[in-house]
Motif scaffolding. Structure first.
Motif: not given
Lengths: 560, 400
Positions: B44, B46-47, B50, B53-54, B230
């Motif tokens: 994934d 996009a995850m 993310s 950045r998160n 992750r």
């Protein structure tokens, strides 16, 4: 257009602003930004000591940030984020992962972001539905492609012969005629039918249909078998996270991050924001809106007044009826804004454990539901009709802290439970309507927590703090009439050029220099920003040569 | 596997982290990087992006080419080899640098670690052993490829400090950007940690030996789970590096030694690395050519960041001035989830890197259901990095 002094100079109450905006909700702040960036002197007045309206993050328990009202982000238009440079002011949208609906027999149906994992999961419940899901998604996407370009356009007035209205009507007609006969028929059916009937055309599995129903009744005082709910589904499906249409995400730091970024951008553009400034009424003199009077009697004068409040609150609570046309007032009174939902915000000492889910399931990072049939959702609605909160409530529950590290300390979690149904007033049989009490609120909260406990034994022991919100709290704190989260229901009779009132869909109020920019206006609710942006476009257009450097305002990104 | 004659059976090597990467690579998305099989994504993109950045992300950087440069003459040698003053680099510090041939054309860029007074490590994308050894003539220095002797993980994102602290990283709070430290990370044993990365965010690179690689992975993943760590693949990293405005050899410029068409070679000034050039430090490879090109107005190209209208990524797009005159080429492009902008890096002919105003258009062919939509989207030159959060430099770093 600048008045007496530079924005940094403290103002006395007798100077005249270019615009005063009533309410610092996200739409009010969007409008404020575009106007301030166009060089106007803009004041936003907010009744609370916090800003954001329903897009707010608050710390009600130490170390935990709650998204108190709205809780997920998808609809907010990326064009607006870019125009107003919101990422640079702290806005970050985080995609989230799938979700699950739990079944009463101990099973579950998950959704996954991966197409093949998702197909095989549905096939576990119905091989036929698994393959039909792609056709369903394709058809929904077609409806999205039709409606997305309409979101950032002012609806035409069908009764007007102004060139702009005629050309906009022609645009709508062209879009519609381009569909072809079959698609046009599908479109009209889709916009008017119930989600239950619509889903029956694709799917056989009741749990899957219950899952698909979630977005069609969220925030709506209708049940899945009520006509018009299919459109509500579309309203929740037409957003995107970075181009992934239909996907939802969290705002990092809670939904208040949207408002905080808007406020920071607004202040950066020279705008002024006043908290703790509740408006008692909108001033109308010599037939035009001239400003507002605060509850403490202070008068604030402005060349135009823009209301971010819903239409009922604006026109029924904050204006003198003699200043308004009687027919208009009648329409406002009959505008449907029935509250239907409540919310629980829960601080948890640890992650809840759902025995139904296998180890390592990503579903906890997504949306969770406990209603496994359409009929149960409809019966939950029956309670609303009878003036009760649902005994077997319908939840859209998430744990944003599974993804967002800023919401709770490591290992602890913030859980957001959106709950239907919850009527604005309670009724006990023939006794008539009565207001919510604190006891009612707590009993409602208990029904929700009990439901979660049924699927996650031990859940209650992990609760550190709960904030329970019914339509009463939503109205009292946020100012949403009857606690309707969309500032008016999203049914076809209240959309497009009929929103909020036929003849007044172009953000202008019935009094000169009075404007509306909230979700009561086209294209409606959800943290989308489009009403605020469209209102600003109309206000700036009305000033013709009066604006020096008009703010950059993108059209909707083209649908290829 | 010990029979070196059998390379035809396994053209691609496996990273020391391969067993863990393979287990997490649920879509079997593999791609070669420097002769090693590496993950494009872990299911994934996009995850994964993310998480950079998160929260925190783990990326295997073992395939990166690494040269040990050691000896009493190492600093002087590197001063002579590279554009920057390597001798000014303190022990325990890292320098982003580049080096050129005599024509002033860039051979590669990379990071230079000063591990001791006479001990350096150069990390880069391409292989340069002959060039590095031939340049050492006259210096008391030895150069050896240590790529396979070192395993590395890049731990990047706002909670990376929390993750590494939870993993036992001591004295981490005071570690500044571009500094390195030796640490002991519990069961992962002794490691070298540098506050470096390719994401433009808060982050660290953690270096160990291949035999301890799996322990390091397991230990970091266990410590990182409460901080939403992750693993991420190259696709997510590529989005982050474009947001950070970083360039990659042979993607955004062609390494001079591999250039087939002579006009494709670029001087540092032509790919945005002119700031590295230290003309005052004495002789170095390419110095005269760089100076001559500057003085003679012989620079033809520039590398710029672009902010392109709309939301269709401009990968491979040609740049036009006034919609007519071709003036450049997009080398990397992406819709940036962090900045909500349509970003690109591009090589553009001078003087349009400065004087194009609103006149640039990116010609984009978007293939949709077997038909192209041709778009001419306004492209504005934008300052790099496109995304540059304060947490990147904050010392001590925040917990998120």
């Amino acid at each position: 257009m600048k008045d007496t002094a530079a924005p940094s100079t403290p103002r006395s109450s007798n100077c005249i602003w270019d615009a005063v905006i009533v309410g610092a909700g996200h739409n009010g702040l969007v409008t404020a930004n575009y106007l301030a960036r166009s060089g106007l002197d803009v004041l936003v007045v907010e009744k609370n000591d916090w800003i954001g309206g329903a897009a707010v993050s608050r710390e009600l328990y130490p170390g935990f940030t709650y998204s108190n009202c709205s809780y997920v982000c998808s609809l907010f238009r990326p064009e607006i984020m870019r125009d107003l440079d919101l990422p640079a002011h702290g806005l970050q949208v985080l995609p989230y992962e799938g979700g699950a609906v739990f079944q009463r027999d101990g099973g579950y149906l998950a959704t996954y972001r991966d197409h093949e994992a998702n197909r095989r999961e549905i096939a576990r419940h119905s091989p036929r539905d698994a393959e039909n899901y792609d056709r369903y998604a394709r058809d929904l996407m077609r409806h999205c492609r039709f409606i997305r370009p309409l979101l950032m356009r002012t609806p035409p007035d069908p009764a007007s012969f102004k060139p702009r209205d005629l050309s906009e009507m022609a645009y709508l007609a062209r879009q519609f005629l381009a569909l072809g006969a079959d698609e046009a028929a599908d479109m009209v059916r889709f916009w008017t039918m119930s989600i239950s009937d619509y889903l029956d055309e694709y799917f056989e599995n009741d749990t899957l249909k219950a899952y698909m129903t979630v977005a069609a009744i969220t925030g709506t005082a209708l049940g899945p078998m009520s006509p018009g709910t299919a459109y509500v589904l579309l309203h929740h499906y037409m957003g995107d996270v970075d181009g992934n249409i239909g996907a939802w995400g969290y705002a990092r730091g809670g939904m208040g991050a949207v408002s905080q970024a808007l406020a920071a951008s607004f202040r950066g553009a020279g705008g002024t924001l006043r908290e703790n400034a509740p408006v008692a009424r909108i001033l109308v003199r010599s037939g035009r809106a001239e400003g507002v009077v605060l509850e403490d009697g202070e008068e604030i004068l402005a060349r135009r007044v823009i209301s971010n409040m819903d239409v009922k609150r604006t026109f029924l609570n904050c204006m003198d009826p003699t200043d308004l046309p009687e027919a208009f007032l009648g329409r406002v009174r009959s505008f449907k804004s029935r509250g239907s939902s409540g919310k629980l915000n829960i601080a948890l000492d640890g992650a809840p454990e759902f025995p139904a889910l296998p180890d390592g399931s990503p579903c906890l990072r997504g949306d969770l539901h406990f209603t496994d049939s359409v009929e149960r959702a409809e019966r939950a609605y029956d309670d609303w009709k009878a003036g009760r909160w649902s005994a077997d409530p319908f939840q859209d529950t998430m744990i944003p802290s599974m993804i967002d590290p800023t919401m709770a300390p490591p290992g602890k979690h913030f859980m957001s439970c959106f709950v239907q149904y919850c009527p604005p007033k309670l009724r006990n049989g023939a006794d008539g309507e009565r207001d919510w009490t604190d006891n009612d609120r707590d009993a409602f909260g208990k029904a929700v927590i009990d439901q979660i406990e049924d699927y996650a034994p031990g859940f209650k022991q992990r609760i550190l703090h709960v904030e329970v919100r019914t339509p009463r709290e939503l109205e009292a704190e946020v100012g949403l009439t009857d606690g309707n989260i969309f500032q008016g229901e999203l049914t076809f009779d209240q959309l497009l050029f009929n929103r909020p009132v036929p003849g007044y869909a172009q953000y202008r109020g019935p009094v000169p220099d009075l404007w509306m920019c909230g979700s009561s206006t086209h294209p409606g609710g959800g943290v989308m920003g489009a009403p605020g942006r469209n209102a600003a476009a109309e206000i700036l257009r009305s000033m013709r040569g009066g604006v020096g450097n008009r703010a950059e305002m993108r059209d909707a990104y083209p649908v290829l | 596997m010990n029979d070196l004659r059998h390379h035809f059976r396994t053209p691609l090597m496996r990273s020391p982290f391969h067993p863990r990467v393979e287990a997490a690579n649920v879509l079997n998305a593999w791609a070669p990087w420097a002769g090693v099989t590496t993950a494009l994504n872990f299911g994934d993109v996009a995850m994964e992006h993310s998480s950079i950045r998160n929260s925190a992300s783990l990326y295997d950087i073992s395939p990166m080419i690494k040269y040990a440069i050691e000896g009493p003459g190492a600093a002087a040698y590197l001063d002579r080899l590279t554009l920057r003053r390597a001798s000014a680099l303190p022990v325990g510090a890292v320098q982003y640098t580049s080096w050129c041939n005599d024509a002033g054309h860039v051979l590669d860029d990379g990071t230079l670690f000063r591990l001791g007074e006479d001990r350096f490590r150069l990390c880069c994308q391409e292989r340069h052993l002959p060039w590095l050894q031939d340049s050492a003539i006259g210096f008391d220095v030895s150069i050896r490829d240590e790529t396979e002797a070192i395993a590395g993980l890049s731990l990047q994102g706002p909670t990376s400090f929390s993750v590494l602290s939870a993993a036992g990283g001591a004295d981490l709070a005071s570690l500044k950007p571009f500094r390195l430290a030796e640490m002991h990370l519990g069961p992962a044993g002794p490691v070298m940690v540098s506050r470096t990365g390719f994401t433009g965010d808060l982050g660290y690179e953690i270096w160990t030996t291949p035999d301890r690689a799996l322990d390091l992975w397991d230990h970091l993943m266990a410590a990182g789970t409460p901080h939403r760590l992750r693993p991420v693949g190259t696709e997510a990293l590529n989005i982050a590096r474009i947001e950070a405005g970083f360039i990659i050899a042979n993607m955004d410029f062609i390494c001079a030694e591999q250039v087939l068409r002579p006009d494709r070679a670029r001087q540092p000034d032509e790919i945005g690395l002119g700031w590295m050039v230290d003309l005052d430090k004495g002789a170095f490879n390419g110095r005269n050519a760089i100076r001559a090109a500057r003085e003679g107005g012989m620079l033809h190209w520039a590398l710029v960041g672009l902010d392109i209208e709309g939301n269709v990524p401009a990968e491979g797009a040609e740049l036009y001035l006034d919609g007519k005159k071709a003036v450049g080429q997009v080398t990397a492009a992406v819709w940036s989830p962090t900045t909500k902008r349509n970003l690109a890096l591009a090589q553009i002919r001078r003087p349009w890197h400065r004087d194009a105003g609103d006149r640039l258009r990116a010609e984009i062919y978007a293939l949709r259901e077997l038909q192209y939509h041709k778009l001419m989207l306004r492209a504005r030159i934008a300052r790099r990095p496109f995304f540059n959060p304060p947490r990147r430099r904050a010392t001590p770093p925040g917990m998120f």
